[in-house]
Design an enzyme around this catalytic site. Structure first.
Site, PDB file in Angstrom:
ATOM      1  N   LEU A 115      45.968  30.370  29.030  1.00  0.00           N
ATOM      2  CA  LEU A 115      44.549  30.904  29.563  1.00  0.00           C
ATOM      3  C   LEU A 115      44.482  30.790  30.715  1.00  0.00           C
ATOM      4  O   LEU A 115      44.978  29.707  31.418  1.00  0.00           O
ATOM      5  CB  LEU A 115      43.813  30.187  28.267  1.00  0.00           C
ATOM      6  CG  LEU A 115      44.128  30.581  26.901  1.00  0.00           C
ATOM      7  CD1 LEU A 115      43.057  30.136  26.640  1.00  0.00           C
ATOM      8  CD2 LEU A 115      44.438  32.030  26.847  1.00  0.00           C
ATOM      9  N   GLY A 155      41.153  35.438  33.597  1.00  0.00           N
ATOM     10  CA  GLY A 155      41.950  37.123  33.301  1.00  0.00           C
ATOM     11  C   GLY A 155      40.709  37.065  31.450  1.00  0.00           C
ATOM     12  O   GLY A 155      39.861  36.889  30.891  1.00  0.00           O
ATOM     13  N   HIS A 156      41.112  35.574  30.800  1.00  0.00           N
ATOM     14  CA  HIS A 156      42.040  35.393  29.610  1.00  0.00           C
ATOM     15  C   HIS A 156      40.055  34.986  29.267  1.00  0.00           C
ATOM     16  O   HIS A 156      39.277  35.273  27.756  1.00  0.00           O
ATOM     17  CB  HIS A 156      42.710  34.312  28.634  1.00  0.00           C
ATOM     18  CG  HIS A 156      43.676  34.586  28.626  1.00  0.00           C
ATOM     19  ND1 HIS A 156      44.845  34.130  29.675  1.00  0.00           N
ATOM     20  CD2 HIS A 156      44.386  35.385  27.798  1.00  0.00           C
ATOM     21  CE1 HIS A 156      45.984  34.668  29.340  1.00  0.00           C
ATOM     22  NE2 HIS A 156      46.066  35.153  27.945  1.00  0.00           N
ATOM     23  N   ASP A 180      47.063  45.284  30.836  1.00  0.00           N
ATOM     24  CA  ASP A 180      48.155  45.240  29.646  1.00  0.00           C
ATOM     25  C   ASP A 180      47.733  46.489  29.593  1.00  0.00           C
ATOM     26  O   ASP A 180      47.676  46.781  27.599  1.00  0.00           O
ATOM     27  CB  ASP A 180      48.690  44.432  28.457  1.00  0.00           C
ATOM     28  CG  ASP A 180      49.104  43.446  29.216  1.00  0.00           C
ATOM     29  OD1 ASP A 180      49.974  43.352  30.123  1.00  0.00           O
ATOM     30  OD2 ASP A 180      49.073  41.773  29.070  1.00  0.00           O
ATOM     31  N   VAL A 196      41.099  41.169  36.269  1.00  0.00           N
ATOM     32  CA  VAL A 196      40.900  40.144  37.012  1.00  0.00           C
ATOM     33  C   VAL A 196      41.919  39.617  37.622  1.00  0.00           C
ATOM     34  O   VAL A 196      43.298  39.636  37.468  1.00  0.00           O
ATOM     35  CB  VAL A 196      40.720  38.262  35.830  1.00  0.00           C
ATOM     36  CG1 VAL A 196      40.075  37.874  37.204  1.00  0.00           C
ATOM     37  CG2 VAL A 196      39.759  38.968  34.992  1.00  0.00           C
ATOM     38  N   SER A 205      48.166  36.583  35.419  1.00  0.00           N
ATOM     39  CA  SER A 205      49.084  36.697  33.952  1.00  0.00           C
ATOM     40  C   SER A 205      49.033  35.374  34.264  1.00  0.00           C
ATOM     41  O   SER A 205      49.836  34.789  35.165  1.00  0.00           O
ATOM     42  CB  SER A 205      50.156  37.916  34.807  1.00  0.00           C
ATOM     43  OG  SER A 205      51.046  37.418  34.604  1.00  0.00           O
TER      44      SER A 205
HETATM   45  O1  PAF Z   1      48.501  40.617  25.746  1.00  0.00           O
HETATM   46  C1  PAF Z   1      49.233  39.986  24.356  1.00  0.00           C
HETATM   47  O2  PAF Z   1      48.505  38.739  24.823  1.00  0.00           O
HETATM   48  C2  PAF Z   1      49.703  40.093  24.103  1.00  0.00           C
HETATM   49  O3  PAF Z   1      50.368  40.964  23.391  1.00  0.00           O
HETATM   50  C3  PAF Z   1      48.699  39.446  22.342  1.00  0.00           C
HETATM   51  C4  PAF Z   1      47.529  41.539  22.401  1.00  0.00           C
HETATM   52  C5  PAF Z   1      48.518  38.664  22.201  1.00  0.00           C
HETATM   53  C6  PAF Z   1      49.865  39.486  21.034  1.00  0.00           C
HETATM   54  O4  PAF Z   1      50.444  39.102  20.383  1.00  0.00           O
END
Ligand code: PAF
Length: 283
Positions: A33, A36-37, A153, A179, A188
């Site tokens: 993480l 961004g997450h 993404d 972000v 990323s």
């Molecule tokens: O973007 C991601 O981290 C992955 O592609 C996801 C959406 C969690 C699916 O595994």
């Protein structure tokens, strides 16, 4: 913060929390993480009564020659970040819980078409089948009102929006902004693969998108010219899978930007594959 490895226990938690009309926000991740997450978590916590995050490195979205085995899994750091961010529940199933007997033994998967076919679909042909299938399974394991996905993404977001629409899934997809690091590199999990030299070279990706956006805002609506501006700036990368300006809805080529478009880039710096994009909104 509670952690769940079983689908049944995760589902029971969501059912319990949604009693009385309370809303649940789901943030699906593959761990490793970063800010961004966390921005997705903050959005989920702001929008919903409860927030659940999933951490699952989904094997079916990696091709045999990709980085499944090397993919970073700093689980203790991830859990600490989620705890600090105020996440209430984390779903972290094993591969066996998600795919008992192995994915190849399953008879059913989700095959997205149209927006899944160009770009990433050409370079990673099975990728979006893996993504759509696991996201569908995560939606069943952690039934939520809203799911939060990053715009980095971009094609993945389009694929999931279409899946939710086409299959009438009772969940709202909330897109969240990219972000960036202070120097412009989109965050990323794969950035941690980059050496110092590679990281410096990777800055050309954000710069190329800045140049395209500036040219677009100054009135250049010719996709071919915008693509050549991008290509000129991407020379520090080791290879370019694509650097295109396409229709924002279909992700297909256009001869002129008359409605919203998006510039999308996928490159390799060293062996690391990086993607980024910039939406070009017609005033
Ligand atoms: O973007 C991601 O981290 C992955 O592609 C996801 C959406 C969690 C699916 O595994």
């Amino acid at each position: 913060m509670e952690t769940f490895t079983s689908i049944d226990a995760m589902r029971a938690w969501c059912r319990e929390k949604s009693r009385g009309g309370n809303t649940i926000g789901l943030v699906p991740t593959m761990g490793a993480l970063h800010e961004g997450h966390l921005s997705l978590v903050h959005a989920a916590k702001k929008d919903c009564d409860h927030c659940v995050t999933s951490i699952f490195v989904n094997p079916t979205q990696f091709a045999a020659n990709e980085d499944l085995d090397q993919y970073p899994r700093p689980i203790e750091d991830d859990l600490a970040m989620l705890r600090d961010a105020g996440v209430e529940a984390v779903f972290m199933p094993t591969a066996d819980e998600m795919y008992p007997g192995g994915p190849q033994t399953h008879a059913t998967s989700v095959h997205p078409s149209a927006v899944a076919l160009p770009l990433e679909g050409v370079h990673r042909p099975e990728h979006f089948v893996g993504v759509a299938t696991v996201v569908m399974k995560l939606f069943q394991a952690a039934p939520s009102d809203r799911a939060f996905f990053g715009r980095k993404d971009f094609q993945q977001l389009c694929v999931i929006e279409h899946m939710v629409h086409d299959l009438n899934l009772p969940i709202e997809i909330v897109p969240c902004d990219i972000v960036r690091e202070p120097d412009g590199l989109a965050m990323s999990s794969r950035n941690r693969y980059l050496s110092d030299d590679q990281r410096q070279r990777a800055l050309c990706i954000g710069k190329s998108l800045n140049q395209v956006e500036q040219a677009f805002l100054e009135g250049n609506h010719d996709p071919k010219q915008l693509e050549s501006i991008m290509a000129d700036h991407l020379s520090p990368c080791d290879s370019v899978d694509y650097a295109v300006v396409v229709d924002r809805q279909t992700l297909l080529p256009i001869s002129e930007i008359t409605q919203n478009a998006v510039a999308l880039v996928a490159v390799r710096v060293g062996v690391t594959r990086l993607i980024d994009n910039r939406e070009l909104i017609v005033a």
